[in-house]
Design an enzyme around this catalytic site. Structure first.
Site, PDB file in Angstrom:
ATOM      1  N   HIS B  34     -30.913  -5.518  23.661  1.00 18.08           N
ATOM      2  CA  HIS B  34     -29.644  -5.072  24.236  1.00 18.08           C
ATOM      3  C   HIS B  34     -28.503  -6.009  23.881  1.00 18.08           C
ATOM      4  O   HIS B  34     -28.718  -7.155  23.491  1.00 18.08           O
ATOM      5  CB  HIS B  34     -29.774  -5.007  25.763  1.00 18.08           C
ATOM      6  CG  HIS B  34     -30.123  -6.338  26.356  1.00 18.08           C
ATOM      7  ND1 HIS B  34     -31.432  -6.796  26.384  1.00 18.08           N
ATOM      8  CD2 HIS B  34     -29.368  -7.326  26.896  1.00 18.08           C
ATOM      9  CE1 HIS B  34     -31.453  -8.009  26.930  1.00 18.08           C
ATOM     10  NE2 HIS B  34     -30.214  -8.357  27.241  1.00 18.08           N
ATOM     11  N   HIS B 116     -23.980  -9.944  20.945  1.00 16.27           N
ATOM     12  CA  HIS B 116     -25.205 -10.320  20.229  1.00 16.27           C
ATOM     13  C   HIS B 116     -26.411  -9.627  20.835  1.00 16.27           C
ATOM     14  O   HIS B 116     -26.366  -9.157  21.976  1.00 16.27           O
ATOM     15  CB  HIS B 116     -25.404 -11.840  20.306  1.00 16.27           C
ATOM     16  CG  HIS B 116     -25.751 -12.322  21.685  1.00 16.27           C
ATOM     17  ND1 HIS B 116     -24.800 -12.536  22.666  1.00 16.27           N
ATOM     18  CD2 HIS B 116     -26.943 -12.606  22.268  1.00 16.27           C
ATOM     19  CE1 HIS B 116     -25.390 -12.941  23.772  1.00 16.27           C
ATOM     20  NE2 HIS B 116     -26.693 -12.982  23.568  1.00 16.27           N
TER      21      HIS B 116
END
Lengths: 171, 171
Positions: B34, B116
């Site tokens: 995620h 990220h």
């Protein structure tokens, strides 16, 4: 790509189920505790967006939140060494799962719908007997109001990722 | 109860991330791959329903789907032995995360937003050096269109369960 439809009950019920799954369920790390409404089926992005999601939206729009209760465990022995938290018989839940096998969502069902939250699977026969004997006399007193279900897809590592949430909006 | 907001990218990107996470990420089994938009915060059912969800709905209504790209890895060393798939700088993603720290969602941010997908964490210094050296010269060529984000809550076993999905509906 494989998709499925499931209910994730409240944190309280998930935590209770996980206290057993941690030790006894080989799928513990692959998906949170859940009630399966529609078992894994093959589909693709286009069909999901154009057919499946609109059909699930329609079902959610016409279904009221559903109260459920868990009072004891059950088992799929001798078919499978599975132990589950048995969701007490519930017409509304039965109807909800039935709707997911009609019309655009039509698909053959391998089994009758038995609403449950799996807490143990892939046990050896001996393990199964030990665990089931110790749990079958236990009384549970869990209740929950189900107000949503979710469409998930399976990743290459066999875990499941949520794609969409559907709120039960019936009056 | 702890809540957070994250983006789950497409199956392709999740599978790629999991191929590393499986070996290097201690959170591999706790949540799918995620991009975190809002880090864990304390809340409760009432605040979630009355304040948080309406605010997230409003953000989703006003945000267009966002194209992202991943070309290389990055690291939070020396702060943490974390390696991640670096999401290329993206104003739309920055704005989306900014919106989740304003108004009803206001909350202090510990760090600047660095979009990220974590693929390694809690590595020893030696492991970190080995893995990072082997990955930092790798070229990645992943692209994805983000059209949703999700509100999650944390279970007692530290895993995360999706509570609600928000589709980006901006024109």
């Amino acid at each position: 790509m494989k998709y499925g439809v499931a209910i994730f009950p409240s944190k309280k019920v998930q935590d209770e189920a996980n206290s057993y799954r941690k030790r006894y369920d080989t799928h513990y790390a692959l998906v949170p505790p859940h009630i399966t409404l529609k078992y894994p089926f093959e589909s693709n992005d286009e069909e999901i967006e154009k057919t499946i999601i609109p059909a699930l939206d329609e079902i959610a729009k016409n279904t009221k939140p559903i109260d459920i209760a868990v009072k004891k465990v059950g088992s799929f022995k001798p078919v499978e060494n599975v132990i589950y938290l048995k969701v007490e018989p519930n017409n509304d839940l039965q109807n909800l799962s039935d709707e997911m096998h009609k019309g655009a969502l039509e698909g053959e069902r391998e089994h009758a719908f038995v609403p449950h939250i799996t807490i143990a699977q892939n046990l050896s026969d001996d393990e199964f007997s030990d665990v089931y004997e110790s749990l079958r006399m236990s009384k549970f007193d869990l209740s929950d109001r189900i107000d949503r279900f979710q469409l998930l897809y399976q990743l290459d590592n066999d875990s499941w990722s949520v794609y969409e949430t559907f709120r039960l909006k019936g009056e």
